[in-house]
Enzyme design. Structure first.
Site, PDB file in Angstrom:
ATOM      1  N   GLY A  12      -9.841  24.600 -14.924  1.00 26.30           N
ATOM      2  CA  GLY A  12      -8.625  25.226 -14.408  1.00 26.30           C
ATOM      3  C   GLY A  12      -7.863  24.409 -13.375  1.00 26.30           C
ATOM      4  O   GLY A  12      -7.131  24.965 -12.562  1.00 26.30           O
ATOM      5  N   ASN A 108       1.837  24.031 -24.326  1.00 21.32           N
ATOM      6  CA  ASN A 108       0.487  23.484 -24.207  1.00 21.32           C
ATOM      7  C   ASN A 108       0.550  22.148 -23.477  1.00 21.32           C
ATOM      8  O   ASN A 108       1.510  21.401 -23.653  1.00 21.32           O
ATOM      9  CB  ASN A 108      -0.084  23.262 -25.620  1.00 21.32           C
ATOM     10  N   HIS A 110      -1.291  18.552 -23.313  1.00 16.43           N
ATOM     11  CA  HIS A 110      -2.237  17.725 -24.061  1.00 16.43           C
ATOM     12  C   HIS A 110      -2.414  16.395 -23.321  1.00 16.43           C
ATOM     13  O   HIS A 110      -1.419  15.779 -22.929  1.00 16.43           O
ATOM     14  CB  HIS A 110      -1.741  17.495 -25.495  1.00 16.43           C
TER      15      HIS A 110
HETATM   16  C1  GAR Z   1      -6.895  19.067 -19.549  1.00 18.81           C
HETATM   17  O1  GAR Z   1      -7.085  17.675 -19.496  1.00 18.81           O
HETATM   18  C2  GAR Z   1      -5.976  19.426 -20.702  1.00 18.81           C
HETATM   19  O2  GAR Z   1      -4.969  18.475 -20.922  1.00 18.81           O
HETATM   20  C3  GAR Z   1      -6.953  19.443 -21.850  1.00 18.81           C
HETATM   21  O3  GAR Z   1      -8.094  20.098 -21.318  1.00 18.81           O
HETATM   22  C4  GAR Z   1      -8.194  19.790 -19.925  1.00 18.81           C
HETATM   23  C5  GAR Z   1      -8.367  21.080 -19.136  1.00 18.81           C
HETATM   24  O4  GAR Z   1      -8.606  20.833 -17.770  1.00 18.81           O
HETATM   25  N1  GAR Z   1      -6.398  20.122 -22.995  1.00 18.81           N
HETATM   26  C6  GAR Z   1      -6.604  19.715 -24.253  1.00 18.81           C
HETATM   27  O5  GAR Z   1      -7.319  18.782 -24.549  1.00 18.81           O
HETATM   28  C7  GAR Z   1      -5.844  20.530 -25.302  1.00 18.81           C
HETATM   29  N2  GAR Z   1      -5.881  19.866 -26.578  1.00 18.81           N
HETATM   30  P1  GAR Z   1      -8.412  21.952 -16.668  1.00 18.81           P
HETATM   31  O6  GAR Z   1      -9.187  23.180 -17.145  1.00 18.81           O
HETATM   32  O7  GAR Z   1      -9.032  21.353 -15.427  1.00 18.81           O
HETATM   33  O8  GAR Z   1      -6.942  22.239 -16.515  1.00 18.81           O
END
Ligand code: GAR
Length: 207
Positions: A12, A108, A110
Site C-alpha cells: 500500500g 491502474n 503499472h
Molecule cells: C506497485 O509497484 C504497483 O505498480 C504494482 O504493484 C506494486 C504495489 O505496491 N502493480 C502491478 O504490478 C500491477 N500490474 P504497493 O502496494 O506498495 O503500492
C-alpha cells in the site's frame, strides 16, 4: 468532490502516496471513501485504518468460485458508487462487468513503461526481473485506464526511470516507486478530479 475507491493487494505504498497528496492539497477535490483489498494480510489495510479510512477485505478464498467472488466485488462497488476506482497494486483480474459498468473510471498503476514488460504474468517484482533480464537501460511507470485487456487501456501518464548496472529487482522496484509511481498516480487522480482527462479514440488528451 470526486468519490475515490482504492483497491489494493499488498504493502500500500501507492495508497499512502495518494493519502499524502490529498492531505497536502496536491490532489484537490477528491476523497477516498473506501479501500478494498483481496488479501486480509495486506498492510495497505493497516494504512487505511491509521488514516481513519473505511476498509474492506473481499477475498476469493471466502467464496466457492470466481463468479461469486466477482459478484461480491461488483455489489460492494455498486453500493459505494465511486466516481473513480484506483487500482493501486491490486493484483486480481477485474471482472468484465465492473470494467463495462465503470468504463474510463478505473485507473491502474503499472511499474513499467507500457507496452514494455506488461500483460499477463508481468506484475510486482516480476516486471523488474524482466527489465533486468532484458538489460534495458530505461524503465519507469505508467498510469492507464483499465479496459478488458491486460494493461491495454488508454495511457494517462508515464515517467521514465534509469536502470543501473548493479540494480537488483528489489532496488529497482523501490526506485521506480519513489521516482515515478508515487508521483504520477496522485498526479493522474488530480487531473481526473479537475476534469482535465479526456479519452478520445482510445487515446488520452490532457486538457
Ligand atoms: C506497485 O509497484 C504497483 O505498480 C504494482 O504493484 C506494486 C504495489 O505496491 N502493480 C502491478 O504490478 C500491477 N500490474 P504497493 O502496494 O506498495 O503500492
Amino acid at each position: 468532490m470526486l468519490n475515490v475507491v482504492v483497491m489494493v493487494s499488498g504493502g500500500g505504498t501507492n495508497l499512502e502516496a495518494i493519502i499524502k497528496a490529498i492531505d497536502s492539497g496536491k490532489i484537490k477535490n477528491a476523497r477516498i471513501s473506501c479501500v478494498i483489498s483481496n488479501n486480509k494480510g495486506a498492510f495497505a489495510l493497516e494504512r487505511a485504518k491509521n488514516h481513519g479510512i473505511d476498509s474492506f477485505c473481499i477475498s476469493p478464498k471466502d467464496y466457492s468460485n470466481r463468479s461469486s467472488f466477482n459478484q461480491a466485488l461488483v455489489s460492494k462497488l455498486d453500493e459505494l458508487a465511486p466516481d473513480l476506482i484506483v487500482l493501486a497494486g491490486f493484483l486480481v483480474v477485474i471482472p468484465e462487468e465492473l470494467i463495462s459498468h465503470f468504463e474510463n473510471r478505473i485507473i491502474n498503476i503499472h511499474p513499467s513503461l507500457i507496452p514494455s514488460f506488461c500483460g499477463k504474468g508481468f506484475y510486482g517484482l516480476k516486471v523488474h526481473e524482466g527489465v533486468l533480464a532484458r538489460g534495458v537501460k530505461v524503465t519507469g511507470a505508467t498510469v492507464h485506464f483499465v479496459d478488458s485487456g491486460t494493461d491495454t487501456g488508454p495511457i494517462i501518464l508515464q515517467k521514465p526511470v534509469l536502470v543501473k548496472d548493479d540494480d537488483t529487482p528489489e532496488v529497482l522496484q523501490r526506485r521506480v516507486m519513489e521516482e515515478a509511481e508515487w508521483q504520477i498516480l496522485p498526479e493522474a487522480i488530480d487531473l481526473i478530479a479537475s476534469g482535465r482527462v479526456k479519452v478520445e479514440g482510445g487515446r488520452v488528451r490532457i486538457l
